[in-house]
Design a protein around this motif. Structure first.
Motif, PDB file in Angstrom:
ATOM      1  N   ASP A  53       0.931  -1.166  -0.003  1.00  0.00           N
ATOM      2  CA  ASP A  53       0.039  -0.186   0.242  1.00  0.00           C
ATOM      3  C   ASP A  53       0.720   1.366  -0.012  1.00  0.00           C
ATOM      4  O   ASP A  53       0.548   2.167  -0.630  1.00  0.00           O
ATOM      5  CB  ASP A  53      -1.094  -0.045   1.268  1.00  0.00           C
ATOM      6  N   ARG A  54       1.798   1.344   0.744  1.00  0.00           N
ATOM      7  CA  ARG A  54       2.770   2.351   0.760  1.00  0.00           C
ATOM      8  C   ARG A  54       3.330   2.582  -0.466  1.00  0.00           C
ATOM      9  O   ARG A  54       3.340   3.909  -1.150  1.00  0.00           O
ATOM     10  CB  ARG A  54       3.826   2.194   1.841  1.00  0.00           C
ATOM     11  N   LEU A  55       3.980   1.798  -1.381  1.00  0.00           N
ATOM     12  CA  LEU A  55       4.829   1.771  -2.396  1.00  0.00           C
ATOM     13  C   LEU A  55       3.688   2.183  -3.470  1.00  0.00           C
ATOM     14  O   LEU A  55       3.879   2.800  -4.273  1.00  0.00           O
ATOM     15  CB  LEU A  55       5.311   0.475  -2.838  1.00  0.00           C
ATOM     16  N   ARG A  56       2.425   1.643  -3.428  1.00  0.00           N
ATOM     17  CA  ARG A  56       1.402   1.845  -4.448  1.00  0.00           C
ATOM     18  C   ARG A  56       1.062   3.202  -4.475  1.00  0.00           C
ATOM     19  O   ARG A  56       1.089   4.110  -5.577  1.00  0.00           O
ATOM     20  CB  ARG A  56       0.228   1.089  -4.279  1.00  0.00           C
ATOM     21  N   THR A  57       0.966   3.839  -3.197  1.00  0.00           N
ATOM     22  CA  THR A  57       0.484   5.439  -3.103  1.00  0.00           C
ATOM     23  C   THR A  57       1.575   6.105  -3.558  1.00  0.00           C
ATOM     24  O   THR A  57       1.082   7.259  -4.210  1.00  0.00           O
ATOM     25  CB  THR A  57       0.043   5.595  -1.389  1.00  0.00           C
ATOM     26  N   ALA A  58       2.775   5.997  -3.279  1.00  0.00           N
ATOM     27  CA  ALA A  58       3.918   6.843  -3.917  1.00  0.00           C
ATOM     28  C   ALA A  58       3.818   6.722  -5.401  1.00  0.00           C
ATOM     29  O   ALA A  58       4.007   7.811  -5.907  1.00  0.00           O
ATOM     30  CB  ALA A  58       5.036   6.163  -3.106  1.00  0.00           C
ATOM     31  N   GLN A  59       3.970   5.516  -5.984  1.00  0.00           N
ATOM     32  CA  GLN A  59       3.786   5.168  -7.302  1.00  0.00           C
ATOM     33  C   GLN A  59       2.674   6.078  -8.029  1.00  0.00           C
ATOM     34  O   GLN A  59       2.797   6.755  -8.963  1.00  0.00           O
ATOM     35  CB  GLN A  59       3.571   3.681  -7.742  1.00  0.00           C
ATOM     36  N   VAL A  60       1.624   6.053  -7.384  1.00  0.00           N
ATOM     37  CA  VAL A  60       0.300   6.540  -8.118  1.00  0.00           C
ATOM     38  C   VAL A  60       0.373   8.222  -8.010  1.00  0.00           C
ATOM     39  O   VAL A  60       0.329   8.779  -8.826  1.00  0.00           O
ATOM     40  CB  VAL A  60      -1.081   6.153  -7.301  1.00  0.00           C
ATOM     41  N   ALA A  61       1.230   8.666  -7.000  1.00  0.00           N
ATOM     42  CA  ALA A  61       1.378  10.243  -6.746  1.00  0.00           C
ATOM     43  C   ALA A  61       2.350  10.646  -7.854  1.00  0.00           C
ATOM     44  O   ALA A  61       2.167  11.811  -8.297  1.00  0.00           O
ATOM     45  CB  ALA A  61       1.892  10.248  -5.637  1.00  0.00           C
ATOM     46  N   LEU A  62       3.151   9.843  -8.405  1.00  0.00           N
ATOM     47  CA  LEU A  62       3.984  10.298  -9.531  1.00  0.00           C
ATOM     48  C   LEU A  62       3.343  10.553 -10.938  1.00  0.00           C
ATOM     49  O   LEU A  62       3.581  11.588 -11.318  1.00  0.00           O
ATOM     50  CB  LEU A  62       5.018   9.006  -9.976  1.00  0.00           C
ATOM     51  N   GLY A  63       2.043   9.715 -11.030  1.00  0.00           N
ATOM     52  CA  GLY A  63       1.296  10.131 -12.217  1.00  0.00           C
ATOM     53  C   GLY A  63       1.762   9.585 -13.542  1.00  0.00           C
ATOM     54  O   GLY A  63       1.323  10.168 -14.436  1.00  0.00           O
ATOM     55  N   TRP A  64       2.665   8.850 -13.520  1.00  0.00           N
ATOM     56  CA  TRP A  64       3.624   8.297 -14.813  1.00  0.00           C
ATOM     57  C   TRP A  64       2.588   7.335 -15.574  1.00  0.00           C
ATOM     58  O   TRP A  64       1.801   6.675 -15.085  1.00  0.00           O
ATOM     59  CB  TRP A  64       4.757   7.757 -14.343  1.00  0.00           C
ATOM     60  N   ARG A  65       2.633   7.539 -16.759  1.00  0.00           N
ATOM     61  CA  ARG A  65       2.043   6.781 -17.769  1.00  0.00           C
ATOM     62  C   ARG A  65       2.935   5.869 -18.717  1.00  0.00           C
ATOM     63  O   ARG A  65       3.925   6.911 -19.372  1.00  0.00           O
ATOM     64  CB  ARG A  65       1.027   7.544 -18.780  1.00  0.00           C
ATOM     65  N   VAL A  66       2.860   4.950 -18.868  1.00  0.00           N
ATOM     66  CA  VAL A  66       3.903   3.928 -19.842  1.00  0.00           C
ATOM     67  C   VAL A  66       3.372   3.689 -21.215  1.00  0.00           C
ATOM     68  O   VAL A  66       2.218   3.268 -21.237  1.00  0.00           O
ATOM     69  CB  VAL A  66       4.398   2.610 -19.114  1.00  0.00           C
ATOM     70  N   GLU A  67       4.089   3.936 -22.362  1.00  0.00           N
ATOM     71  CA  GLU A  67       3.761   3.748 -23.774  1.00  0.00           C
ATOM     72  C   GLU A  67       4.671   3.077 -24.259  1.00  0.00           C
ATOM     73  O   GLU A  67       5.901   3.240 -24.868  1.00  0.00           O
ATOM     74  CB  GLU A  67       3.580   4.946 -24.437  1.00  0.00           C
ATOM     75  N   PRO A  68       4.432   1.769 -24.441  1.00  0.00           N
ATOM     76  CA  PRO A  68       5.280   0.691 -24.718  1.00  0.00           C
ATOM     77  C   PRO A  68       5.323   0.481 -26.381  1.00  0.00           C
ATOM     78  O   PRO A  68       3.974   0.863 -26.954  1.00  0.00           O
ATOM     79  CB  PRO A  68       4.780  -0.834 -24.212  1.00  0.00           C
ATOM     80  N   ARG A  69       6.054   0.112 -27.116  1.00  0.00           N
ATOM     81  CA  ARG A  69       5.968   0.015 -28.710  1.00  0.00           C
ATOM     82  C   ARG A  69       7.053  -0.833 -28.903  1.00  0.00           C
ATOM     83  O   ARG A  69       8.249  -1.023 -28.291  1.00  0.00           O
ATOM     84  CB  ARG A  69       6.413   1.406 -29.081  1.00  0.00           C
ATOM     85  N   TYR A  70       6.878  -1.983 -29.908  1.00  0.00           N
ATOM     86  CA  TYR A  70       7.517  -2.788 -30.445  1.00  0.00           C
ATOM     87  C   TYR A  70       7.445  -2.931 -31.979  1.00  0.00           C
ATOM     88  O   TYR A  70       6.406  -3.308 -32.509  1.00  0.00           O
ATOM     89  CB  TYR A  70       7.623  -4.343 -29.863  1.00  0.00           C
ATOM     90  N   ALA A  71       8.355  -2.408 -32.736  1.00  0.00           N
ATOM     91  CA  ALA A  71       8.422  -2.580 -34.109  1.00  0.00           C
ATOM     92  C   ALA A  71       9.764  -2.587 -34.778  1.00  0.00           C
ATOM     93  O   ALA A  71      10.743  -2.248 -34.142  1.00  0.00           O
ATOM     94  CB  ALA A  71       7.870  -1.254 -34.684  1.00  0.00           C
ATOM     95  N   ASP A  72       9.898  -3.605 -35.851  1.00  0.00           N
ATOM     96  CA  ASP A  72      11.058  -3.585 -36.456  1.00  0.00           C
ATOM     97  C   ASP A  72      12.518  -4.246 -35.517  1.00  0.00           C
ATOM     98  O   ASP A  72      13.339  -3.644 -35.828  1.00  0.00           O
ATOM     99  CB  ASP A  72      11.474  -2.578 -37.301  1.00  0.00           C
ATOM    100  N   GLY A  73      12.019  -5.183 -34.708  1.00  0.00           N
ATOM    101  CA  GLY A  73      13.291  -5.512 -33.598  1.00  0.00           C
ATOM    102  C   GLY A  73      13.565  -4.318 -32.709  1.00  0.00           C
ATOM    103  O   GLY A  73      14.636  -4.864 -32.261  1.00  0.00           O
TER     104      GLY A  73
END
Length: 152
Positions: A53-73
């Motif tokens: 819970d402590r780590l999750r709250t801190a992570q949510v507070a960062l507000g980061w969004r991840v955009e993965p992409r895979y193309a052409d190796g």
């Protein structure tokens, strides 16, 4: 045309044969299930639950969004902050593997290119699982599981 009589011995042979196939397949599947999945996520689940819970709250507070992409190796991850700009990251790593087998797991070296973390990696078609780990410049850990599907 000659017909044969269905006797008790025939029925017994058919029944034993059918159950032998069923039991053989079950043993084969159970063996593969036990030997292809390590089943271990954390070494001590009680300690992990206390920190969750402590780590999750801190992570949510960062507000980061991840955009993965895979193309052409090439596999890349763009991590954006609340302002939509690339997040300030002190450390980045990712474990990439199949969803059910640990033997294909790889932890590639990433380089930062235009705000994204990029690596050259040949991924076979199918489902892949990414365990992404990053640390913000203030020391806040960020972890995310990403399901990645590579089309063939």
């Amino acid at each position: 045309m000659m017909t044969r009589e269905l006797t008790g011995k025939h029925v017994l042979s058919i029944t034993i044969g059918a159950f032998s196939v069923i039991i053989g397949v079950n043993i084969f599947m159970a063996y593969n299930a036990v030997h292809s999945f390590p089943g271990l996520e954390v070494s001590n689940s009680y300690v992990a639950s206390q920190e969750f819970d402590r780590l999750r709250t801190a992570q949510v507070a960062l507000g980061w969004r991840v955009e993965p992409r895979y193309a052409d190796g090439q596999l890349s991850f763009r991590i954006l902050g609340m302002d939509g700009l690339p997040a300030q990251i002190a450390h980045f790593s990712a474990l990439i593997g199949r969803t059910t087998m640990a033997r294909e797991d790889v932890t590639p070296v990433f380089r930062r290119v235009n705000g994204a973390y990029v690596t050259d990696l040949d991924l076979a078609p199918g489902a892949w699982l990414v365990h992404l780990e990053a640390v913000a410049t203030d020391g806040t850990p960020f972890r995310q599981r990403i399901d990645l599907f590579v089309r063939g």
